[in-house]
Design a protein around this motif. Structure first.
Motif, PDB file in Angstrom:
ATOM      1  N   VAL A 412     -32.147 -46.311  47.898  1.00 46.37           N
ATOM      2  CA  VAL A 412     -31.365 -47.539  47.827  1.00 46.37           C
ATOM      3  C   VAL A 412     -30.069 -47.391  48.623  1.00 46.37           C
ATOM      4  O   VAL A 412     -29.690 -48.264  49.415  1.00 46.37           O
ATOM      5  CB  VAL A 412     -31.075 -47.904  46.355  1.00 46.37           C
ATOM      6  CG1 VAL A 412     -29.993 -48.978  46.271  1.00 46.37           C
ATOM      7  CG2 VAL A 412     -32.343 -48.403  45.678  1.00 46.37           C
ATOM      8  N   ASP A 413     -29.359 -46.285  48.432  1.00 45.46           N
ATOM      9  CA  ASP A 413     -28.066 -46.095  49.101  1.00 45.46           C
ATOM     10  C   ASP A 413     -28.213 -45.973  50.614  1.00 45.46           C
ATOM     11  O   ASP A 413     -27.282 -46.336  51.352  1.00 45.46           O
ATOM     12  CB  ASP A 413     -27.365 -44.856  48.547  1.00 45.46           C
ATOM     13  CG  ASP A 413     -26.963 -45.033  47.091  1.00 45.46           C
ATOM     14  OD1 ASP A 413     -26.837 -46.196  46.652  1.00 45.46           O
ATOM     15  OD2 ASP A 413     -26.804 -44.008  46.385  1.00 45.46           O
ATOM     16  N   HIS A 414     -29.351 -45.453  51.101  1.00 47.32           N
ATOM     17  CA  HIS A 414     -29.537 -45.237  52.541  1.00 47.32           C
ATOM     18  C   HIS A 414     -30.492 -46.236  53.167  1.00 47.32           C
ATOM     19  O   HIS A 414     -30.963 -46.020  54.285  1.00 47.32           O
ATOM     20  CB  HIS A 414     -30.047 -43.814  52.791  1.00 47.32           C
ATOM     21  CG  HIS A 414     -29.071 -42.738  52.416  1.00 47.32           C
ATOM     22  ND1 HIS A 414     -28.908 -42.306  51.118  1.00 47.32           N
ATOM     23  CD2 HIS A 414     -28.198 -42.023  53.164  1.00 47.32           C
ATOM     24  CE1 HIS A 414     -27.985 -41.359  51.079  1.00 47.32           C
ATOM     25  NE2 HIS A 414     -27.527 -41.171  52.302  1.00 47.32           N
ATOM     26  N   SER A 415     -30.795 -47.320  52.460  1.00 42.84           N
ATOM     27  CA  SER A 415     -31.694 -48.328  53.012  1.00 42.84           C
ATOM     28  C   SER A 415     -30.975 -49.166  54.066  1.00 42.84           C
ATOM     29  O   SER A 415     -29.737 -49.179  54.160  1.00 42.84           O
ATOM     30  CB  SER A 415     -32.224 -49.231  51.888  1.00 42.84           C
ATOM     31  OG  SER A 415     -31.158 -49.940  51.287  1.00 42.84           O
ATOM     32  N   LEU A 416     -31.766 -49.882  54.849  1.00 48.74           N
ATOM     33  CA  LEU A 416     -31.196 -50.745  55.897  1.00 48.74           C
ATOM     34  C   LEU A 416     -30.349 -51.851  55.294  1.00 48.74           C
ATOM     35  O   LEU A 416     -29.303 -52.212  55.845  1.00 48.74           O
ATOM     36  CB  LEU A 416     -32.342 -51.345  56.723  1.00 48.74           C
ATOM     37  CG  LEU A 416     -31.956 -52.306  57.847  1.00 48.74           C
ATOM     38  CD1 LEU A 416     -31.119 -51.599  58.907  1.00 48.74           C
ATOM     39  CD2 LEU A 416     -33.205 -52.913  58.483  1.00 48.74           C
ATOM     40  N   GLU A 417     -30.747 -52.369  54.148  1.00 49.47           N
ATOM     41  CA  GLU A 417     -30.019 -53.463  53.523  1.00 49.47           C
ATOM     42  C   GLU A 417     -28.667 -53.014  52.979  1.00 49.47           C
ATOM     43  O   GLU A 417     -27.698 -53.783  52.989  1.00 49.47           O
ATOM     44  CB  GLU A 417     -30.843 -54.074  52.383  1.00 49.47           C
ATOM     45  CG  GLU A 417     -32.149 -54.737  52.825  1.00 49.47           C
ATOM     46  CD  GLU A 417     -33.294 -53.740  52.953  1.00 49.47           C
ATOM     47  OE1 GLU A 417     -34.436 -54.176  53.167  1.00 49.47           O
ATOM     48  OE2 GLU A 417     -33.033 -52.510  52.843  1.00 49.47           O
ATOM     49  N   MET A 418     -28.575 -51.777  52.496  1.00 48.03           N
ATOM     50  CA  MET A 418     -27.340 -51.309  51.876  1.00 48.03           C
ATOM     51  C   MET A 418     -26.388 -50.642  52.868  1.00 48.03           C
ATOM     52  O   MET A 418     -25.165 -50.802  52.775  1.00 48.03           O
ATOM     53  CB  MET A 418     -27.667 -50.324  50.747  1.00 48.03           C
ATOM     54  CG  MET A 418     -28.439 -50.923  49.595  1.00 48.03           C
ATOM     55  SD  MET A 418     -27.456 -51.988  48.529  1.00 48.03           S
ATOM     56  CE  MET A 418     -26.488 -50.780  47.630  1.00 48.03           C
ATOM     57  N   SER A 419     -26.929 -49.866  53.806  1.00 44.01           N
ATOM     58  CA  SER A 419     -26.076 -49.092  54.710  1.00 44.01           C
ATOM     59  C   SER A 419     -26.031 -49.640  56.128  1.00 44.01           C
ATOM     60  O   SER A 419     -25.191 -49.206  56.914  1.00 44.01           O
ATOM     61  CB  SER A 419     -26.559 -47.640  54.744  1.00 44.01           C
ATOM     62  OG  SER A 419     -27.879 -47.559  55.277  1.00 44.01           O
ATOM     63  N   GLY A 420     -26.962 -50.532  56.480  1.00 44.93           N
ATOM     64  CA  GLY A 420     -26.996 -51.064  57.843  1.00 44.93           C
ATOM     65  C   GLY A 420     -27.763 -50.199  58.813  1.00 44.93           C
ATOM     66  O   GLY A 420     -27.867 -50.535  60.002  1.00 44.93           O
ATOM     67  N   SER A 421     -28.314 -49.077  58.365  1.00 45.14           N
ATOM     68  CA  SER A 421     -29.125 -48.209  59.212  1.00 45.14           C
ATOM     69  C   SER A 421     -30.294 -47.692  58.389  1.00 45.14           C
ATOM     70  O   SER A 421     -30.354 -47.880  57.177  1.00 45.14           O
ATOM     71  CB  SER A 421     -28.291 -47.039  59.754  1.00 45.14           C
ATOM     72  OG  SER A 421     -27.780 -46.257  58.682  1.00 45.14           O
TER      73      SER A 421
END
Length: 509
Positions: A412-421
């Protein structure tokens, strides 16, 4: 006659443990009852070996067993149950005075013990039958039956009198339905009883199987002459696997490993451009697992080349080359870990990738222990025991790690939706973990929709988890913490679509 009495007492304890297991586990969820059953079984093992605790430190063995059983309180999983099972076997063998002192030999004893579990009760029963014939079958049968006549008869009389004097006991007696008790006898239940009986019996009578010698010992030459050996064979061994060959091999291997380490430093950490058509993610993923195999092969070569007492083990130059090569292997394993970390940063975290991290760490520790073995001039048995202790400590620590929650929070923390990458979140994969992933998904939905939403299927899963934790048999410390978090969630808010959206799947799970 003593063996007969010992058999009967152990059999009575085993039957009581089977009845307790039926009450705890059959048709019930597994939770804190696994820890309770293990503690009761350990108490039964102590009861049949009371003299074993007459030692200067009688609390040491029970305390060590309790520490090994603690993962069952955190969470019941295949790993925590395996750790507890091994600890119970070691505890039983130790109380019986059959436990070796070497770690490597203890592992062999555990393997033999587990292999002999299915046949232990059968072999003991056959042995008891032979004892019965020796002392006289009729006398033992009559004694075994007559000893119960007086207790059962007076017990029935007392129970009848209590039923007439106490309406509560009379009510309990009226609830006994013999036909319903017969309905409880099922093939699956009987199979469960037999399985538990075989397991607890092996712990109550810890014995190791004895195998006949399959290969006879060679006869000694009475004249004192040694058997002739072929000179040609020794010449080939000295040339192919001798000191000169090992020295040249170490020089070549060090050069190759230095080249690989230099390429990793240039492409992965130095920022050098890769060849056309090759991405950094593909470079990182392709090399992670083959490099571990390379390190394992290198470890095997080192153990074969520097056998204790061999000519090569005493050569200073060869020892220095081995130190340099093993150090390069450790750097290679660290590079593999960094490769996998880069790949996870792009393609998210999964169970298999966490297992790869743990495995790579164990390989690095094993290589470091090889250096210690060579420097301290220890035997291969010492190295094997040290690696087993490292593996045991690692698996024990893993019992307390909630890997599902770790994966969910990381993805979740490193997903595209949360981190932008990175990659879009695979919510379906996280839902497969159960309610343990809901706290992480709540944060994801709050960020994406601005509100804490819940799909109907997720709400059913949450309700089932909370209801299961309210059953005392299914209680676990991890489940209790999760239930407290789920109880604090807000009211049910359904998303516009009643079904979870389809998400891209994560490769290499």
């Amino acid at each position: 006659m003593t063996s007969f009495v010992s058999f009967c007492s152990r059999f009575g304890i085993a039957v009581l443990l089977v009845a307790l297991a039926d009450f705890f586990f059959y048709g019930q969820p597994a939770g804190i009852t696994v820890l309770l059953f293990a503690i009761v079984t350990a108490g039964a093992v102590v009861a049949v070996h009371p003299a074993a605790l007459n030692s200067p430190i009688p609390w040491l063995r029970p305390a060590a067993l309790f520490v090994a059983l603690l993962p069952l309180a955190e969470n019941v999983s295949a790993l925590s149950v395996s750790v507890a099972l091994v600890a119970m076997v070691v505890f039983a063998l130790s109380l019986a005075g059959r436990l070796r002192r070497s770690v490597a030999r203890i592992v062999g004893q555990i393997a033999l013990f587990l292999l002999a579990v299915p046949l232990r009760f059968v072999s003991d029963f056959i042995r008891w039958r032979k004892t019965a014939r020796r002392f006289g079958r009729r006398r033992i049968r009559f004694a075994s039956i007559a000893v119960w006549v007086m207790p059962l008869t007076l017990g029935a009389v007392f129970l009848t009198l209590f039923g007439a004097a106490n309406p509560v006991i009379d009510y309990w007696l009226s609830l006994i339905d013999l036909m319903k008790l017969l309905d409880l006898i099922q093939l699956a239940r009987i199979a469960f009883w037999l399985f538990v009986l075989a397991c607890v019996w092996a712990l109550l009578r810890p014995r190791l199987p004895r195998f006949p010698r399959l290969i006879p010992r060679p006869r000694q030459n009475l004249a004192g002459a040694q058997p002739a050996t072929k000179a040609e064979r020794h010449v080939v061994e000295d040339i192919v696997f001798g000191k000169g060959a090992i020295l040249r091999a170490l020089i070549v291997f060090n050069a190759l490993f230095a080249l690989q380490t230099g390429l990793d430093g240039a492409y992965l950490w130095g920022g050098v451009a890769l060849p056309d058509g090759l991405s950094y993610a593909a470079y990182a993923h392709r090399g992670a697992y083959p490099l571990i195999v390379t390190a394992l092969l290198a470890a095997g070569f080192v153990l074969a080349a520097l056998r204790p007492g061999s000519e090569t083990s005493g050569d200073p130059l060869i020892r220095r080359l081995v130190y340099a090569w093993v150090a390069q292997n450790i750097v290679l394993v660290i590079s593999s870990i960094l490769r996998l970390d880069l790949y996870i940063g792009i393609y998210a975290l999964t169970y298999w990738r966490i297992a790869a991290f743990v495995w790579m760490g164990l390989v690095a520790a094993g290589l470091a222990l090889i250096i210690a073995r060579i420097a301290l001039r220890k035997s291969n048995e010492w190295l094997f025991s040290a690696n087993l202790l490292t593996l045991s400590a690692t698996l024990y620590a893993c019992c307390f790690v909630n890997f599902a929650a770790t994966i969910a929070n990381f993805n979740v923390d490193h997903s595209l939706e949360m981190s932008g990458s990175g990659t879009p979140l695979d919510a379906q994969y996280l839902r497969s973990f159960g309610a343990v992933a809901m706290p992480a998904l709540d944060r994801f939905y709050m960020h994406k929709f601005g509100n804490q939403i819940t799909y109907l299927a997720d709400q059913v899963m949450i309700d089932d988890t909370i209801a299961e934790q309210k059953q005392w048999r299914a209680w676990s410390f991890r489940g209790w913490r999760l239930a407290k978090i789920l109880d604090k969630r807000g009211p049910l808010v359904l998303p516009p679509a009643q079904q979870p959206p389809a998400m891209p799947s994560t490769p290499d799970r």
